[in-house]
Design a protein around this motif. Structure first.
Motif, PDB file in Angstrom:
ATOM      1  N   ARG A   1      -6.964  10.657   3.839  1.00 38.25           N
ATOM      2  CA  ARG A   1      -7.797   9.744   3.061  1.00 38.25           C
ATOM      3  C   ARG A   1      -8.018  10.221   1.614  1.00 38.25           C
ATOM      4  O   ARG A   1      -8.572   9.486   0.798  1.00 38.25           O
ATOM      5  CB  ARG A   1      -9.156   9.544   3.742  1.00 38.25           C
TER       6      ARG A   1
ATOM      7  N   ASN B   1      -0.658   4.359   0.182  1.00 44.07           N
ATOM      8  CA  ASN B   1      -1.550   5.467   0.539  1.00 44.07           C
ATOM      9  C   ASN B   1      -1.158   6.179   1.813  1.00 44.07           C
ATOM     10  O   ASN B   1      -1.474   7.354   1.975  1.00 44.07           O
ATOM     11  CB  ASN B   1      -2.985   4.970   0.673  1.00 44.07           C
ATOM     12  N   PHE B   2      -0.533   5.484   2.724  1.00 44.79           N
ATOM     13  CA  PHE B   2      -0.116   6.097   3.990  1.00 44.79           C
ATOM     14  C   PHE B   2      -1.241   6.890   4.657  1.00 44.79           C
ATOM     15  O   PHE B   2      -1.075   8.060   4.988  1.00 44.79           O
ATOM     16  CB  PHE B   2       1.128   6.979   3.787  1.00 44.79           C
ATOM     17  N   CYS B   3      -2.396   6.264   4.823  1.00 43.80           N
ATOM     18  CA  CYS B   3      -3.410   6.852   5.699  1.00 43.80           C
ATOM     19  C   CYS B   3      -2.696   7.019   7.043  1.00 43.80           C
ATOM     20  O   CYS B   3      -1.959   6.116   7.469  1.00 43.80           O
ATOM     21  CB  CYS B   3      -4.603   5.924   5.854  1.00 43.80           C
TER      22      CYS B   3
ATOM     23  N   GLN C   1      -4.395  -4.959  -0.717  1.00 46.51           N
ATOM     24  CA  GLN C   1      -4.600  -3.924   0.302  1.00 46.51           C
ATOM     25  C   GLN C   1      -5.314  -2.721  -0.307  1.00 46.51           C
ATOM     26  O   GLN C   1      -6.006  -1.993   0.380  1.00 46.51           O
ATOM     27  CB  GLN C   1      -3.258  -3.472   0.895  1.00 46.51           C
ATOM     28  N   ASN C   2      -5.125  -2.523  -1.588  1.00 41.37           N
ATOM     29  CA  ASN C   2      -5.836  -1.499  -2.366  1.00 41.37           C
ATOM     30  C   ASN C   2      -6.161  -2.111  -3.686  1.00 41.37           C
ATOM     31  O   ASN C   2      -5.627  -1.737  -4.713  1.00 41.37           O
ATOM     32  CB  ASN C   2      -4.888  -0.335  -2.655  1.00 41.37           C
TER      33      ASN C   2
ATOM     34  N   PHE D   1      -3.284   6.818  10.114  1.00 43.74           N
ATOM     35  CA  PHE D   1      -3.496   5.917  11.256  1.00 43.74           C
ATOM     36  C   PHE D   1      -2.945   4.524  11.017  1.00 43.74           C
ATOM     37  O   PHE D   1      -2.889   3.712  11.929  1.00 43.74           O
ATOM     38  CB  PHE D   1      -5.008   5.798  11.553  1.00 43.74           C
ATOM     39  N   CYS D   2      -2.552   4.210   9.785  1.00 41.23           N
ATOM     40  CA  CYS D   2      -2.452   2.800   9.391  1.00 41.23           C
ATOM     41  C   CYS D   2      -1.024   2.276   9.307  1.00 41.23           C
ATOM     42  O   CYS D   2      -0.121   2.923   8.784  1.00 41.23           O
ATOM     43  CB  CYS D   2      -3.145   2.628   8.043  1.00 41.23           C
TER      44      CYS D   2
ATOM     45  N   VAL E   1      -0.221  -0.616   7.785  1.00 41.92           N
ATOM     46  CA  VAL E   1      -0.026  -1.537   6.656  1.00 41.92           C
ATOM     47  C   VAL E   1       1.094  -1.121   5.680  1.00 41.92           C
ATOM     48  O   VAL E   1       1.886  -1.970   5.266  1.00 41.92           O
ATOM     49  CB  VAL E   1      -1.368  -1.783   5.922  1.00 41.92           C
ATOM     50  N   PRO E   2       1.213   0.175   5.316  1.00 43.35           N
ATOM     51  CA  PRO E   2       2.302   0.527   4.398  1.00 43.35           C
ATOM     52  C   PRO E   2       3.685   0.177   4.962  1.00 43.35           C
ATOM     53  O   PRO E   2       4.621  -0.048   4.204  1.00 43.35           O
ATOM     54  CB  PRO E   2       2.152   2.044   4.232  1.00 43.35           C
TER      55      PRO E   2
ATOM     56  N   CYS F   1       0.836  -1.199   0.000  1.00 41.66           N
ATOM     57  CA  CYS F   1       0.000   0.000   0.000  1.00 41.66           C
ATOM     58  C   CYS F   1       0.868   1.244   0.000  1.00 41.66           C
ATOM     59  O   CYS F   1       1.805   1.348   0.783  1.00 41.66           O
ATOM     60  CB  CYS F   1      -0.896  -0.006   1.237  1.00 41.66           C
TER      61      CYS F   1
ATOM     62  N   HIS G   1     -10.169   1.101  -2.320  1.00 38.82           N
ATOM     63  CA  HIS G   1     -10.090   2.451  -1.755  1.00 38.82           C
ATOM     64  C   HIS G   1     -11.032   3.338  -2.570  1.00 38.82           C
ATOM     65  O   HIS G   1     -11.074   3.214  -3.806  1.00 38.82           O
ATOM     66  CB  HIS G   1      -8.652   2.955  -1.856  1.00 38.82           C
TER      67      HIS G   1
HETATM   68 FE1  SF4 Z   1      -3.446   1.535   2.899  1.00 37.24          FE
HETATM   69 FE2  SF4 Z   1      -5.912   0.856   3.664  1.00 37.24          FE
HETATM   70 FE3  SF4 Z   1      -4.052   1.297   5.467  1.00 37.24          FE
HETATM   71 FE4  SF4 Z   1      -5.030   3.320   4.094  1.00 37.24          FE
HETATM   72  S1  SF4 Z   1      -6.186   2.010   5.540  1.00 37.24           S
HETATM   73  S2  SF4 Z   1      -2.838   2.959   4.502  1.00 37.24           S
HETATM   74  S3  SF4 Z   1      -5.393   2.408   2.126  1.00 37.24           S
HETATM   75  S4  SF4 Z   1      -4.040  -0.351   3.967  1.00 37.24           S
END
Ligand code: SF4
Ligand code: SAH
Ligand code: F3S
Length: 449
Positions: A282, A167-169, A209-210, A171-172, A174-175, A165, A243
């Motif tokens: 977002r 996107n680097f939201c 993830q996206n 809070f997240c 995952v990236p 991912c 997304h």
């Molecule tokens: Fe990526 Fe989804 Fe996390 Fe946003 S919420 S950073 S889109 S995995």
């Protein structure tokens, strides 16, 4: 410990999202190729692997609880313990330092090395050494395109079409745990879909993830999902998690019109407040999100929408929360996953903002939203009363083997009495809905109603 003539038994437990479930299928495939044997029985295992999730604090705590149980087992017999997945990646320092019982750490891009790491750890243990195996580097290319997952479901087969991912939201995590976005060659995906159909699977779920950011040369996600949906023998195609930023018209049209693409979209909202959406990074506003929902439902009003929402993100005021509440009231999602914000180490939010909404307020907001959504889900499901719904049979209901369980096209759980409806997993049956709850539709044979 095993000699080379007796295969080592491996017990694998999976936490987290569907991508982790899928990765466990890849791990099983890679390890079986190397001669390992899998067992459901933890007591018989020479190797225990945990495929972990780091998305929120409770996911993280679950792994620590599990590790402390394994500590006891490891005192009783030789045992190699491996931590895989998102926690291996994100918490590498912490896990190796404070958990001496972990022998192998392998992140999501390192599974090809896993058999070798485990054999080395087993050998080191036999020799009375304590050598750790560590493979947590993220790759910009790894898609496991040539690894056929060891699937065991029989009805639904997952295919990861992209990983990572960008996107680097804020809070997240995952990236950081899964690294950069990369897409898999479409030809390999389509060939795999044909093999899956030939093996008798009825549904394919495209994962990423996206997932809708998929791009490979001139292939985008709309083209890919249409090609997969055209594979003969596959009755249903789903995709998750998309997304909201990547829903061009051709993708919406494919969902609305292709007979085998399910009329269902998971559309993570996170917040209804523009200020919070901005600090979450977002990339859409409340208005843009609503416009997307309108576009979807104008194309086809029966598309089932679900969402994810975070309550109590940094700086979320009562007024911000009310905007989320009002948007949920207005859109009337069929279902929603509602989470308390949980600060994750190293994320943008952890570095930039303060986690300043109290635990009590977070709980209050989650509860209010949950109650609202439960009522909406009840109402939305009641719309199916006295209609006939095509259901893909998955197996027995969780609560009772006397009941069958399957999913509607919109991914709503349907339950029926097996004595009245004869079916086997993989069948498509038409059921008349006679009762509903917030989560479930109850069906019977149409001739009975
Ligand atoms: Fe990526 Fe989804 Fe996390 Fe946003 S919420 S950073 S889109 S995995
Ligand atoms: N890539 C997907 C899924 C991400 S994880 C997506 O973008 O939709 C699934 C959900 O977990 C997210 O949509 C979000 O609602 C929630 N989540 C992620 N990080 C979180 C955190 N730090 N605290 C609380 N919920 C979180
Ligand atoms: Fe968890 Fe990693 Fe999935 S953090 S939600 S297992 S992508």
């Amino acid at each position: 410990m095993k000699t080379t003539s007796t295969p080592a038994h491996v017990h694998l437990e999976t936490f987290g999202c569907q991508m982790n479930e899928y990765d466990s299928e890849l791990v099983r495939s890679l390890m079986k190729q190397d001669g390992f044997v899998f067992t459901e029985d933890r007591e018989r295992a020479d190797v225990i692997l945990m495929n972990t999730c780091a998305i929120r604090e409770n996911a993280h705590n679950k792994v620590y609880l599990h590790l402390s149980e394994l500590k006891k087992l490891k005192r009783q017999r030789p045992l190699v313990v491996g931590v895989l997945g998102c926690m291996a990646q994100n918490l590498k320092e912490e896990l190796t330092d404070i958990q001496p019982l972990v022998d192998v750490l392998a992140g999501p891009d390192a599974y090809r090395q896993l058999p070798m790491l485990i054999r080395t750890a087993m050998r080191s243990q036999e020799e009375g050494l304590d050598q750790k195996g560590l493979a947590v580097d993220l790759s910009e290319y790894e898609t496991y395109h040539d690894v056929e997952p060891d699937r065991n479901d029989g009805v639904n087969a997952w295919i990861a079409v992209m990983r990572g991912c960008d996107n680097f939201c804020s809070f997240c995590v995952v990236p950081y745990t899964r690294g950069r976005e990369r897409s898999r060659d479409p030809q390999g995906i389509i060939q795999e879909a044909h093999r899956i159909a030939a093996q008798g699977f009825k549904q394919i779920t495209l994962l990423g993830q996206n997932v809708n950011s998929y791009r490979f040369d001139d292939w985008d996600f709309a083209r890919l999902i249409t090609a997969v949906a055209d594979v003969p023998g596959i009755l249903r195609v789903r995709f998750t998690s998309p997304h909201p930023k990547d829903f061009p018209l051709p993708l919406l049209e494919a969902v609305a019109s292709h007979p085998t693409i399910c009329k269902q979209i998971h559309l993570p909202l996170q917040s209804g407040s523009d200020r919070i959406l901005g600090s979450m990074n977002r990339t859409y506003t409340n208005r843009e999100y609503r416009a997307l929902v309108d576009r979807i439902l104008t194309l086809r009003s029966d598309i089932v929408l679900s969402t994810d929402i975070i309550c109590g993100f940094c700086g979320e005021s009562d007024a911000d929360f009310e905007e989320t509440y009002r948007l949920v009231e207005e859109i009337r999602f069929h279902s929603a996953f509602i989470f308390k914000y949980s600060e994750r180490k190293n994320t943008i939010a952890a570095r930039k903002y303060s986690d300043d909404v109290t635990a009590t307020v977070k709980t209050e907001r989650v509860t209010r939203l949950f109650d609202l959504q439960r009522n909406i889900s009840c109402e939305r499901n009641r719309e199916y009363l006295k209609t006939t719904v095509p259901v893909l049979v998955e197996g027995d209901a969780k609560r009772s083997a006397a009941q069958g369980m399957g999913k509607s096209d919109g991914n709503i759980t349907v339950i029926w009495d097996k004595s009245a409806v004869s079916s086997k997993p993989g069948d498509m049956v038409s059921l008349a809905i006679y009762d509903t709850s917030s989560t479930t539709l109850y069906g019977e044979s149409p001739q009975l109603s």
